[in-house]
Design a protein around this motif. Sequence first.
Motif, short mmCIF file in Angstrom:
data_model
loop_
_atom_site.label_atom_id
_atom_site.label_comp_id
_atom_site.label_asym_id
_atom_site.label_seq_id
_atom_site.Cartn_x
_atom_site.Cartn_y
_atom_site.Cartn_z
N ASN A 32 53.23 82.53 61.01
CA ASN A 32 53.07 81.48 60.25
C ASN A 32 51.62 81.15 60.39
N VAL A 33 51.29 79.76 60.63
CA VAL A 33 49.89 79.47 60.65
C VAL A 33 49.18 80.08 61.88
N MET A 34 48.02 80.60 61.39
CA MET A 34 46.83 81.18 62.48
C MET A 34 45.68 80.41 62.47
N GLY A 35 44.99 80.16 63.58
CA GLY A 35 43.76 79.49 63.48
C GLY A 35 42.93 79.72 64.78
N TRP A 36 41.75 78.89 64.69
CA TRP A 36 40.83 79.12 65.84
C TRP A 36 40.57 77.88 66.03
N LEU A 47 39.87 72.00 67.39
CA LEU A 47 40.32 72.79 66.20
C LEU A 47 38.87 73.19 65.32
N VAL A 48 39.19 74.29 65.04
CA VAL A 48 37.79 74.93 64.35
C VAL A 48 38.20 75.42 62.75
N ALA A 49 39.47 75.92 62.86
CA ALA A 49 40.07 76.06 61.31
C ALA A 49 41.29 76.82 61.47
N THR A 50 42.15 76.44 60.36
CA THR A 50 43.54 77.13 60.27
C THR A 50 43.57 77.62 58.98
N ILE A 51 44.64 78.58 58.82
CA ILE A 51 45.21 79.13 57.74
C ILE A 51 46.48 79.39 57.80
N THR A 52 47.07 79.13 56.52
CA THR A 52 48.54 79.34 56.34
C THR A 52 48.86 80.73 56.00
N TYR A 53 50.04 81.13 55.91
CA TYR A 53 50.46 82.35 55.51
C TYR A 53 49.98 82.64 53.87
N PRO A 54 50.22 81.64 53.18
CA PRO A 54 49.78 81.98 51.78
C PRO A 54 47.97 81.74 51.38
N GLU A 56 46.31 78.90 52.58
CA GLU A 56 45.57 77.46 52.64
C GLU A 56 44.76 77.20 53.99
N THR A 57 43.85 76.74 53.74
CA THR A 57 42.72 76.54 55.06
C THR A 57 42.43 75.02 55.20
N ASN A 58 41.80 75.04 56.44
CA ASN A 58 41.70 73.64 56.83
C ASN A 58 40.52 73.67 57.99
N TYR A 59 39.59 72.83 57.76
CA TYR A 59 38.38 72.93 58.67
C TYR A 59 38.26 71.78 59.49
N ALA A 60 37.51 72.16 60.66
CA ALA A 60 36.81 70.75 61.15
C ALA A 60 35.61 70.33 60.39
N ASN A 61 35.30 68.90 60.35
CA ASN A 61 34.25 68.48 59.61
C ASN A 61 32.84 69.23 60.00
N SER A 62 32.71 69.59 61.45
CA SER A 62 31.54 69.96 61.74
C SER A 62 31.42 71.27 61.43
N VAL A 63 32.17 72.08 60.84
CA VAL A 63 31.94 73.73 60.46
C VAL A 63 32.19 73.85 58.99
N GLY A 65 31.90 74.64 55.37
CA GLY A 65 30.44 75.14 54.55
C GLY A 65 29.67 76.06 55.41
N ARG A 66 30.24 76.25 56.61
CA ARG A 66 29.27 77.42 57.34
C ARG A 66 30.33 78.21 57.94
N PHE A 67 31.49 78.01 58.21
CA PHE A 67 32.52 78.90 58.85
C PHE A 67 33.61 79.23 57.28
N THR A 68 34.04 80.44 57.74
CA THR A 68 35.07 80.90 56.88
C THR A 68 36.32 81.51 57.75
N ILE A 69 37.48 80.89 57.37
CA ILE A 69 38.46 81.67 58.02
C ILE A 69 39.19 82.55 56.90
N SER A 70 39.78 83.67 57.27
CA SER A 70 40.66 84.43 56.31
C SER A 70 41.59 85.14 57.02
N ARG A 71 42.51 85.69 56.60
CA ARG A 71 43.69 86.56 57.25
C ARG A 71 44.02 87.59 56.45
#
Length: 118
Positions: A32-36, A47-54, A56-63, A65-71
């Motif tokens: 299901n959800v994966m994250g860093w 929390l740094v970032a999470t990504i759902t199976y489809p 959808e991503t979510n990021y901490a404000n501090s990262v 524009g600089r970090f990208t999560i993918s799966r």
Amino acid sequence: QVQLVESGGGLVQPGESLSLSCAASGSIFAVNVMGWYRQAPGKQRELVATITYPGETNYANSVKGRFTISRDNAKNTVYLQMNSLKPEDTAVYYCHAAIYTDRLNGYWGQGTQVTVSS
């Protein structure tokens, strides 16, 4: 038995980039959800970032524009591309995944050190 194995990390200078990956293996029915997350010395894990199976991503404000999560769902692998790194990004980075085996459980990777220093 489920394992999350992380790779990447290391020492870089401010402004440089680094990439992390985390692969889940074992008796997995679905992921299901994966994250860093990360934990700096003397601080709580955050929390740094999470990504759902489809995807959808979510990021901490501090990262943002600089970090990208993918799966890659076929490989049960999550990635974190970190650009424009700052000294305050220094921490142990952990991946996390919500995984269905015979039930849904959360699993953590072993952690990988990221150090940003000149």
